[in-house]
Design a protein around this motif. Structure first.
Motif, PDB file in Angstrom:
ATOM      1  N   ARG A  13      -6.612  -3.580 -11.123  1.00 21.03           N
ATOM      2  CA  ARG A  13      -6.253  -3.757  -9.709  1.00 21.03           C
ATOM      3  C   ARG A  13      -5.926  -2.419  -9.039  1.00 21.03           C
ATOM      4  NH1 ARG A  13      -2.592  -8.142 -11.053  1.00 21.03           N
ATOM      5  NH2 ARG A  13      -3.832 -10.014 -11.078  1.00 21.03           N
ATOM      6  N   GLN A  14      -5.242  -1.542  -9.754  1.00 15.68           N
ATOM      7  CA  GLN A  14      -4.863  -0.243  -9.181  1.00 15.68           C
ATOM      8  C   GLN A  14      -6.081   0.632  -8.918  1.00 15.68           C
ATOM      9  OE1 GLN A  14      -2.134   1.133 -12.173  1.00 15.68           O
ATOM     10  NE2 GLN A  14      -0.434  -0.076 -11.372  1.00 15.68           N
ATOM     11  N   ASN A  15      -7.164   0.407  -9.644  1.00 12.62           N
ATOM     12  CA  ASN A  15      -8.331   1.270  -9.532  1.00 12.62           C
ATOM     13  C   ASN A  15      -9.521   0.644  -8.812  1.00 12.62           C
ATOM     14  OD1 ASN A  15      -7.189   3.486 -10.987  1.00 12.62           O
ATOM     15  ND2 ASN A  15      -7.413   2.270 -12.838  1.00 12.62           N
ATOM     16  N   ARG A  16      -9.424  -0.612  -8.410  1.00  9.28           N
ATOM     17  CA  ARG A  16     -10.576  -1.258  -7.782  1.00  9.28           C
ATOM     18  C   ARG A  16     -10.700  -0.824  -6.324  1.00  9.28           C
ATOM     19  NH1 ARG A  16      -9.827  -7.208  -5.552  1.00  9.28           N
ATOM     20  NH2 ARG A  16      -7.800  -6.979  -4.599  1.00  9.28           N
ATOM     21  N   PRO A  17     -11.933  -0.849  -5.800  1.00 11.09           N
ATOM     22  CA  PRO A  17     -12.124  -0.530  -4.377  1.00 11.09           C
ATOM     23  C   PRO A  17     -11.359  -1.532  -3.509  1.00 11.09           C
ATOM     24  CG  PRO A  17     -14.225  -0.614  -5.533  1.00 11.09           C
ATOM     25  CD  PRO A  17     -13.185  -1.129  -6.479  1.00 11.09           C
ATOM     26  N   THR A  18     -10.834  -1.069  -2.402  1.00 12.51           N
ATOM     27  CA  THR A  18     -10.043  -1.936  -1.528  1.00 12.51           C
ATOM     28  C   THR A  18     -10.752  -2.248  -0.217  1.00 12.51           C
ATOM     29  OG1 THR A  18      -8.870  -0.003  -0.663  1.00 12.51           O
ATOM     30  CG2 THR A  18      -7.852  -1.176  -2.518  1.00 12.51           C
ATOM     31  N   ARG A  19     -12.033  -1.940  -0.123  1.00 13.87           N
ATOM     32  CA  ARG A  19     -12.824  -2.283   1.075  1.00 13.87           C
ATOM     33  C   ARG A  19     -13.471  -3.646   0.876  1.00 13.87           C
ATOM     34  NH1 ARG A  19     -17.325   1.215   1.845  1.00 13.87           N
ATOM     35  NH2 ARG A  19     -17.570   0.026   3.746  1.00 13.87           N
ATOM     36  N   ASP A  20     -13.692  -4.324   1.980  1.00 12.78           N
ATOM     37  CA  ASP A  20     -14.442  -5.586   1.972  1.00 12.78           C
ATOM     38  C   ASP A  20     -13.852  -6.625   1.018  1.00 12.78           C
ATOM     39  OD1 ASP A  20     -16.312  -4.472   3.789  1.00 12.78           O
ATOM     40  OD2 ASP A  20     -17.508  -3.659   2.141  1.00 12.78           O
ATOM     41  N   LEU A  21     -12.547  -6.795   1.041  1.00 10.26           N
ATOM     42  CA  LEU A  21     -11.909  -7.751   0.138  1.00 10.26           C
ATOM     43  C   LEU A  21     -11.893  -9.176   0.688  1.00 10.26           C
ATOM     44  CD1 LEU A  21      -8.852  -5.664  -1.123  1.00 10.26           C
ATOM     45  CD2 LEU A  21     -11.033  -6.075  -2.284  1.00 10.26           C
ATOM     46  N   ALA A  22     -12.021  -9.308   2.011  1.00 12.92           N
ATOM     47  CA  ALA A  22     -11.951 -10.639   2.621  1.00 12.92           C
ATOM     48  C   ALA A  22     -13.102 -11.504   2.120  1.00 12.92           C
ATOM     49  CB  ALA A  22     -12.015 -10.520   4.140  1.00 12.92           C
ATOM     50  N   ARG A  23     -12.835 -12.795   2.025  1.00 14.10           N
ATOM     51  CA  ARG A  23     -13.875 -13.723   1.596  1.00 14.10           C
ATOM     52  C   ARG A  23     -13.595 -15.096   2.176  1.00 14.10           C
ATOM     53  NH1 ARG A  23     -12.685 -14.578  -4.842  1.00 14.10           N
ATOM     54  NH2 ARG A  23     -10.789 -15.797  -4.615  1.00 14.10           N
ATOM     55  N   GLU A  24     -14.636 -15.880   2.273  1.00 12.15           N
ATOM     56  CA  GLU A  24     -14.507 -17.266   2.710  1.00 12.15           C
ATOM     57  C   GLU A  24     -14.619 -18.135   1.472  1.00 12.15           C
ATOM     58  OE1 GLU A  24     -17.052 -18.500   5.940  1.00 12.15           O
ATOM     59  OE2 GLU A  24     -17.096 -16.444   6.705  1.00 12.15           O
ATOM     60  N   ILE A  25     -13.672 -19.067   1.329  1.00 12.78           N
ATOM     61  CA  ILE A  25     -13.710 -19.934   0.155  1.00 12.78           C
ATOM     62  C   ILE A  25     -14.225 -21.320   0.546  1.00 12.78           C
ATOM     63  CG2 ILE A  25     -11.909 -18.666  -1.051  1.00 12.78           C
ATOM     64  CD1 ILE A  25      -9.968 -20.916  -0.366  1.00 12.78           C
ATOM     65  N   SER A  26     -14.857 -21.972  -0.424  1.00 16.74           N
ATOM     66  CA  SER A  26     -15.325 -23.344  -0.233  1.00 16.74           C
ATOM     67  C   SER A  26     -15.183 -24.085  -1.560  1.00 16.74           C
ATOM     68  CB  SER A  26     -16.786 -23.356   0.238  1.00 16.74           C
ATOM     69  OG  SER A  26     -17.630 -22.733  -0.713  1.00 16.74           O
ATOM     70  N   LEU A  53      -4.876 -11.470  -2.568  1.00 17.71           N
ATOM     71  CA  LEU A  53      -6.131 -10.872  -3.034  1.00 17.71           C
ATOM     72  C   LEU A  53      -6.849 -10.173  -1.887  1.00 17.71           C
ATOM     73  CD1 LEU A  53      -8.178 -10.649  -5.425  1.00 17.71           C
ATOM     74  CD2 LEU A  53      -9.256 -12.692  -4.460  1.00 17.71           C
ATOM     75  N   CYS A  54      -6.967 -10.844  -0.755  1.00 17.45           N
ATOM     76  CA  CYS A  54      -7.690 -10.286   0.388  1.00 17.45           C
ATOM     77  C   CYS A  54      -6.941  -9.132   1.047  1.00 17.45           C
ATOM     78  CB  CYS A  54      -7.987 -11.381   1.407  1.00 17.45           C
ATOM     79  SG  CYS A  54      -9.181 -12.600   0.787  1.00 17.45           S
ATOM     80  N   GLU A  55      -5.623  -9.092   0.887  1.00 14.80           N
ATOM     81  CA  GLU A  55      -4.813  -8.014   1.460  1.00 14.80           C
ATOM     82  C   GLU A  55      -4.459  -6.943   0.430  1.00 14.80           C
ATOM     83  OE1 GLU A  55      -1.474  -9.987   3.265  1.00 14.80           O
ATOM     84  OE2 GLU A  55      -2.730 -10.876   4.840  1.00 14.80           O
ATOM     85  N   ASN A  56      -4.948  -7.090  -0.784  1.00 14.06           N
ATOM     86  CA  ASN A  56      -4.665  -6.159  -1.880  1.00 14.06           C
ATOM     87  C   ASN A  56      -3.159  -5.994  -2.105  1.00 14.06           C
ATOM     88  OD1 ASN A  56      -5.779  -4.590  -3.980  1.00 14.06           O
ATOM     89  ND2 ASN A  56      -5.226  -2.736  -2.879  1.00 14.06           N
ATOM     90  N   ASP A  57      -2.448  -7.102  -2.035  1.00 14.29           N
ATOM     91  CA  ASP A  57      -1.000  -7.102  -2.259  1.00 14.29           C
ATOM     92  C   ASP A  57      -0.758  -7.216  -3.768  1.00 14.29           C
ATOM     93  OD1 ASP A  57       1.715  -7.637  -2.513  1.00 14.29           O
ATOM     94  OD2 ASP A  57       1.776  -8.850  -0.682  1.00 14.29           O
ATOM     95  N   MET A  58      -0.732  -6.077  -4.423  1.00 15.27           N
ATOM     96  CA  MET A  58      -0.643  -6.053  -5.880  1.00 15.27           C
ATOM     97  C   MET A  58       0.659  -6.633  -6.401  1.00 15.27           C
ATOM     98  SD  MET A  58      -2.750  -2.701  -7.042  1.00 15.27           S
ATOM     99  CE  MET A  58      -2.047  -1.539  -5.899  1.00 15.27           C
ATOM    100  N   ALA A  59       1.740  -6.513  -5.658  1.00 16.23           N
ATOM    101  CA  ALA A  59       3.019  -7.068  -6.120  1.00 16.23           C
ATOM    102  C   ALA A  59       2.941  -8.592  -6.223  1.00 16.23           C
ATOM    103  CB  ALA A  59       4.150  -6.643  -5.191  1.00 16.23           C
TER     104      ALA A  59
END
Length: 128
Positions: free
Chosen positions: A61-74, A24-30
């Motif tokens: 997924r193909q059309n979503r913005p790919t900036r700022d995908l990183a996130r911290e989970i808790s 998800l954070c790397e936008n690895d669609m496969a």
């Protein structure tokens, strides 16, 4: 009675979830595509969209913005029910254009003949 939280199954689903999180954070669609159920019955309710079926999820997924995908989970919690059903829930913080956004996510995983798949997902943002 169905066994709850078999440690081996919890570990297996947790590992799969972490694979999902990385993709998800790397936008690895496969990888994302491989982890979701390839079915018209799979669904994903997002922060602004309701997606019914794998084709709608793929298009999103193909059309979503790919900036700022990183996130911290808790508060990651994996609960398993028997050997073929699991619930994954968590909270996250994602910084979008410099603004921290708090969110929550839930997924229902099912072990199908082709392996563990996300069959239902929900993502939303909230203000504490």
């Amino acid at each position: 009675m169905t066994q709850l939280n078999d440690p081996a199954i919890v570990a297996e689903v947790t590992d799969l979830y972490m694979k999902y999180e990385k993709a998800l954070c790397e936008n690895d669609m496969a990888v994302l595509d491989a982890l979701f159920w390839d079915s018209p019955h799979v669904l994903r309710f997002g922060a602004t969209e309701n997606l019914y079926g794998i084709d709608a999820i793929r298009t999103f997924r193909q059309n979503r913005p790919t900036r700022d995908l990183a996130r911290e989970i808790s508060h990651l919690q994996v609960i398993t029910f028997g050997s073929d059903t699991a619930s994954v829930t968590l909270e996250f913080c994602r910084t979008i254009e410099g603004i921290p956004r708090l969110g929550r996510q839930s997924q229902l995983w099912r072990k199908l003949p082709e392996g563990w798949k996300i069959v239902s997902a929900h993502v939303s943002y909230y203000n504490p």
